[in-house]
Design a protein around this motif. Sequence first.
Motif, mmCIF file in Angstrom:
data_model
loop_
_atom_site.group_PDB
_atom_site.id
_atom_site.type_symbol
_atom_site.label_atom_id
_atom_site.label_comp_id
_atom_site.label_asym_id
_atom_site.label_seq_id
_atom_site.Cartn_x
_atom_site.Cartn_y
_atom_site.Cartn_z
ATOM 1 N N ILE A 156 -42.022 -1.897 -33.416
ATOM 2 C CA ILE A 156 -41.566 -0.656 -34.054
ATOM 3 C C ILE A 156 -41.289 0.405 -33.002
ATOM 4 O O ILE A 156 -40.297 1.159 -33.082
ATOM 5 C CB ILE A 156 -42.610 -0.159 -35.069
ATOM 6 C CG1 ILE A 156 -42.711 -1.124 -36.248
ATOM 7 C CG2 ILE A 156 -42.269 1.235 -35.583
ATOM 8 C CD1 ILE A 156 -43.853 -0.819 -37.192
ATOM 9 N N LEU A 157 -42.145 0.485 -31.994
ATOM 10 C CA LEU A 157 -41.945 1.455 -30.908
ATOM 11 C C LEU A 157 -40.628 1.204 -30.180
ATOM 12 O O LEU A 157 -39.877 2.149 -29.890
ATOM 13 C CB LEU A 157 -43.120 1.357 -29.932
ATOM 14 C CG LEU A 157 -43.028 2.239 -28.678
ATOM 15 C CD1 LEU A 157 -43.111 3.706 -29.052
ATOM 16 C CD2 LEU A 157 -44.119 1.878 -27.679
ATOM 17 N N ILE A 158 -40.335 -0.058 -29.899
ATOM 18 C CA ILE A 158 -39.076 -0.394 -29.215
ATOM 19 C C ILE A 158 -37.880 0.041 -30.058
ATOM 20 O O ILE A 158 -36.934 0.669 -29.558
ATOM 21 C CB ILE A 158 -39.020 -1.910 -28.933
ATOM 22 C CG1 ILE A 158 -40.125 -2.313 -27.960
ATOM 23 C CG2 ILE A 158 -37.652 -2.306 -28.386
ATOM 24 C CD1 ILE A 158 -40.275 -3.815 -27.787
ATOM 25 N N VAL A 159 -37.921 -0.266 -31.356
ATOM 26 C CA VAL A 159 -36.805 0.062 -32.255
ATOM 27 C C VAL A 159 -36.616 1.570 -32.362
ATOM 28 O O VAL A 159 -35.489 2.077 -32.256
ATOM 29 C CB VAL A 159 -37.048 -0.559 -33.644
ATOM 30 C CG1 VAL A 159 -36.001 -0.076 -34.637
ATOM 31 C CG2 VAL A 159 -37.036 -2.077 -33.567
ATOM 32 N N THR A 160 -37.701 2.304 -32.548
ATOM 33 C CA THR A 160 -37.583 3.754 -32.720
ATOM 34 C C THR A 160 -37.134 4.442 -31.435
ATOM 35 O O THR A 160 -36.328 5.374 -31.471
ATOM 36 C CB THR A 160 -38.918 4.353 -33.189
ATOM 37 O OG1 THR A 160 -39.974 3.873 -32.356
ATOM 38 C CG2 THR A 160 -39.207 3.980 -34.620
ATOM 39 N N CYS A 161 -37.649 3.991 -30.291
ATOM 40 C CA CYS A 161 -37.200 4.557 -29.008
ATOM 41 C C CYS A 161 -35.701 4.348 -28.827
ATOM 42 O O CYS A 161 -34.970 5.267 -28.415
ATOM 43 C CB CYS A 161 -37.954 3.908 -27.840
ATOM 44 S SG CYS A 161 -39.635 4.486 -27.618
ATOM 45 N N ALA A 162 -35.245 3.141 -29.137
ATOM 46 C CA ALA A 162 -33.822 2.830 -28.966
ATOM 47 C C ALA A 162 -32.960 3.644 -29.919
ATOM 48 O O ALA A 162 -31.952 4.253 -29.511
ATOM 49 C CB ALA A 162 -33.602 1.330 -29.196
ATOM 50 N N GLU A 163 -33.365 3.722 -31.189
ATOM 51 C CA GLU A 163 -32.504 4.376 -32.185
ATOM 52 C C GLU A 163 -32.462 5.892 -32.023
ATOM 53 O O GLU A 163 -31.390 6.492 -32.135
ATOM 54 C CB GLU A 163 -32.980 4.008 -33.582
ATOM 55 C CG GLU A 163 -32.677 2.575 -33.930
ATOM 56 C CD GLU A 163 -33.049 2.232 -35.358
ATOM 57 O OE1 GLU A 163 -32.557 1.208 -35.858
ATOM 58 O OE2 GLU A 163 -33.831 2.979 -35.979
ATOM 59 N N ILE A 164 -33.592 6.522 -31.757
ATOM 60 C CA ILE A 164 -33.564 7.976 -31.618
ATOM 61 C C ILE A 164 -32.775 8.378 -30.375
ATOM 62 O O ILE A 164 -32.074 9.397 -30.363
ATOM 63 C CB ILE A 164 -35.006 8.556 -31.577
ATOM 64 C CG1 ILE A 164 -34.985 10.065 -31.765
ATOM 65 C CG2 ILE A 164 -35.715 8.196 -30.291
ATOM 66 C CD1 ILE A 164 -34.505 10.520 -33.117
ATOM 67 N N THR A 165 -32.851 7.564 -29.321
ATOM 68 C CA THR A 165 -32.084 7.852 -28.109
ATOM 69 C C THR A 165 -30.594 7.682 -28.355
ATOM 70 O O THR A 165 -29.779 8.499 -27.903
ATOM 71 C CB THR A 165 -32.532 6.929 -26.959
ATOM 72 O OG1 THR A 165 -33.946 7.006 -26.823
ATOM 73 C CG2 THR A 165 -31.889 7.357 -25.654
ATOM 74 N N ILE A 166 -30.218 6.634 -29.078
ATOM 75 C CA ILE A 166 -28.795 6.409 -29.382
ATOM 76 C C ILE A 166 -28.236 7.549 -30.229
ATOM 77 O O ILE A 166 -27.130 8.050 -29.974
ATOM 78 C CB ILE A 166 -28.626 5.047 -30.097
ATOM 79 C CG1 ILE A 166 -28.853 3.906 -29.111
ATOM 80 C CG2 ILE A 166 -27.246 4.933 -30.738
ATOM 81 C CD1 ILE A 166 -28.878 2.533 -29.751
ATOM 82 N N VAL A 167 -28.978 7.997 -31.235
ATOM 83 C CA VAL A 167 -28.513 9.084 -32.110
ATOM 84 C C VAL A 167 -28.289 10.355 -31.317
ATOM 85 O O VAL A 167 -27.233 10.999 -31.406
ATOM 86 C CB VAL A 167 -29.528 9.319 -33.255
ATOM 87 C CG1 VAL A 167 -29.178 10.588 -34.019
ATOM 88 C CG2 VAL A 167 -29.554 8.135 -34.195
ATOM 89 N N LEU A 168 -29.279 10.753 -30.529
ATOM 90 C CA LEU A 168 -29.163 12.001 -29.771
ATOM 91 C C LEU A 168 -28.111 11.883 -28.669
ATOM 92 O O LEU A 168 -27.442 12.867 -28.338
ATOM 93 C CB LEU A 168 -30.523 12.385 -29.181
ATOM 94 C CG LEU A 168 -31.590 12.767 -30.212
ATOM 95 C CD1 LEU A 168 -32.905 13.110 -29.541
ATOM 96 C CD2 LEU A 168 -31.117 13.957 -31.050
ATOM 97 N N CYS A 169 -27.971 10.675 -28.107
ATOM 98 C CA CYS A 169 -26.926 10.454 -27.107
ATOM 99 C C CYS A 169 -25.544 10.587 -27.743
ATOM 100 O O CYS A 169 -24.626 11.176 -27.153
ATOM 101 C CB CYS A 169 -27.109 9.070 -26.484
ATOM 102 S SG CYS A 169 -25.891 8.670 -25.215
ATOM 103 N N TYR A 170 -25.397 10.082 -28.955
ATOM 104 C CA TYR A 170 -24.121 10.191 -29.675
ATOM 105 C C TYR A 170 -23.771 11.651 -29.955
ATOM 106 O O TYR A 170 -22.634 12.092 -29.735
ATOM 107 C CB TYR A 170 -24.203 9.391 -30.975
ATOM 108 C CG TYR A 170 -23.016 9.574 -31.876
ATOM 109 C CD1 TYR A 170 -21.790 8.984 -31.566
ATOM 110 C CD2 TYR A 170 -23.106 10.335 -33.041
ATOM 111 C CE1 TYR A 170 -20.690 9.146 -32.392
ATOM 112 C CE2 TYR A 170 -22.014 10.498 -33.864
ATOM 113 C CZ TYR A 170 -20.807 9.916 -33.544
ATOM 114 O OH TYR A 170 -19.726 10.090 -34.356
ATOM 115 N N PHE A 171 -24.739 12.420 -30.431
ATOM 116 C CA PHE A 171 -24.500 13.844 -30.684
ATOM 117 C C PHE A 171 -24.147 14.582 -29.391
ATOM 118 O O PHE A 171 -23.302 15.485 -29.388
ATOM 119 C CB PHE A 171 -25.732 14.483 -31.322
ATOM 120 C CG PHE A 171 -25.984 14.024 -32.730
ATOM 121 C CD1 PHE A 171 -24.943 13.587 -33.538
ATOM 122 C CD2 PHE A 171 -27.272 14.012 -33.260
ATOM 123 C CE1 PHE A 171 -25.162 13.164 -34.841
ATOM 124 C CE2 PHE A 171 -27.511 13.582 -34.554
ATOM 125 C CZ PHE A 171 -26.452 13.152 -35.349
#
Length: 655
Positions: free
Chosen positions: A556-571
């Motif tokens: 879960i930690l791996i998934v959340t780290c990856a997804e929150i970083t991708i979202v903020l990187c996209y913005f």
Amino acid sequence: MGRARRSLLIPSLICAISLLLTFHNASSFYLPGVAPEDFQKEHCFFVAIFRYQEGDLLSVKVNKLTSTKTQLPYSFYSVPFCRPENIIDSRENLGEVLRGDRIENSPFTFKMREPEMCHVACRLVLDDKKAKEFKEKIEDEYRVNMILDNLPLVVPVRRLEQEAPPAYQQGVYIGVKGQYAGSKDEKHFIHNHLTFTVKYHKDLQTDSARIVGFEVMPFSVKHEYDGKWADNTRLTTCDPHAKRTVSNSNSPQEVEANQEIIFTYDVEFQESDVKWASRWDAYLLMADDQIHWFSIVNSLMIVLFLSGMVAMIMLRTLYRDISKYNELETQEEAQEETGWKLVHSDVFRPPSNSDLLCVYVGTGVQFFGMMLVTMMFAVLGFLSPSNRGGLMTAMLLLWVFMGLFAGYSASRLYKMFKGTEWKRIALRTAFLFPATVFVIFFVLNALIWGQKSSGAVPFGTMFALVFLWFGISVPLVFVGSYVGFRKPTIEDPVKTNKIPRQIPEQAWYMNPIFSVLIGGILPFGAVFIELFFILTSIWLNQFYYLFGFLFIVFVILIVTCAEITIVLCYFQLCSEDYLWWWRSYLTSGSSALYLFLYATFYFFTKLDITKPVSGILYFGYMLIASYAFFVLTGTIGFYACFWFTRLIYSSVKID
């Protein structure tokens, strides 16, 4: 005479056959450190033609003294307890030494399935120094840790629910503080009588038994006797001949100078239905298991729900953007567009301090590999609690050997940034993080040495750690760097302009500090409940063995780290800010800040540490843990964003 010899010969042959069968069964294969041992009630040995029967000898070993108030372990014989004639140290592995374990023999010995009552271990007359040492340890709530057949000594504690099985407290308190009736003066009383209960599972075919439990009930008793003390003196407070046992502490033994203390113990044997393979289940049953299960499931559901939402939003938004960009026909239409496509000529521009980023990414890969393999071994049961120190030893060795992947990933990224001096990046990767941790560890170890604690790492072990670092880890980092640098350069999906594009003014919520701090909340939220149980097991001396749940939380930690970083990187890219390299690392890595803040909260709300040295040790070790967590989560976020940017910019038509 011949008939008498035949009558002796038959049972002798039976004994010999049973011994052969025992040796045959002992050759079975078991995992290292967890092979069962069979104990006989009647053990056969021969002198000439005569046969003797005697129960197998059980020797209790003593381990370190521990306290949740000081967090400073001490060896058992640092306090003037009863001693055997010769003190023999057991060989400890690397993890045990780092934990402060000091396993030695003890005067507590008895025979299998032969109960004992009021066995005198020794008699002491306290002087001022000995009385002071006992009082200090009782004041700091130190516990005695013992081991029998690799099982730790526990004190059963009744739960509030009457039908629930008892909880187990690891170790027995040296003594307690209390007051006499009608007095306000606080006194120190020592637990000088121990009632051991050895639980065993009996094999009906061979009559052998395996130990499946080791419990104790402590009592404080002021022993009395008639006349002068001698080796064969019989106590009046506890006498096996008169069947008089100790069942309460109504007449406790006070700790004062010139006081006489007689240490005694009882041994009871109790047959159990618990099989040897399941003997650790009772120890690992947590007192608040329902809360633990509910919290884990709740955290899992929330994170999975958020992950699903994030994935849906990202897929829909990206699909629309890519379709729209690919439908543009003229250069004028492209210039009118805003968003992440406009920074395509700058998005892969090497960042400032790119060398340092390569070092941290390589170290993070090293940590990730260590954690992943350790979790897999733990889930499969190889790192059982019966193998004390096994978890720490495995993590250290895996960290050393994962240096190969650290050097490889660091040099690959370094070459992509047009770097040429791969030896320099390998040297920094091999030394930056380990040297920082080693300096903190060395300072903390010096403080422990100053307290004369067994937790201080000896010189030989320190030398072994340095050898692992310089002799194995550093060469492997260089080998990995050499291999990685020989690989072809990772090509960017789009070309980079020589002149950097000007970044427009950003909205307040896209401020780097704000977005980085926001990004660390979700990864920390995924692990903070499990973190509570991990901190409790470390600092409150409790068992932790739910590695299956821990592995789920790690995923879960791996998934959340990856997804929150991708979202903020996209913005960030949509607002035409292409400086994403470091921010992607810091976004998920900022969860380490929340981890340290939570550790501070835990210190003031759950722990009863009062000594300054103990507080420094706590925050020093939690600083190392937070630093490692920063490197791990930061690397996960960086690689997720790295993959994401390469994916989207290779999916659109660039004129």
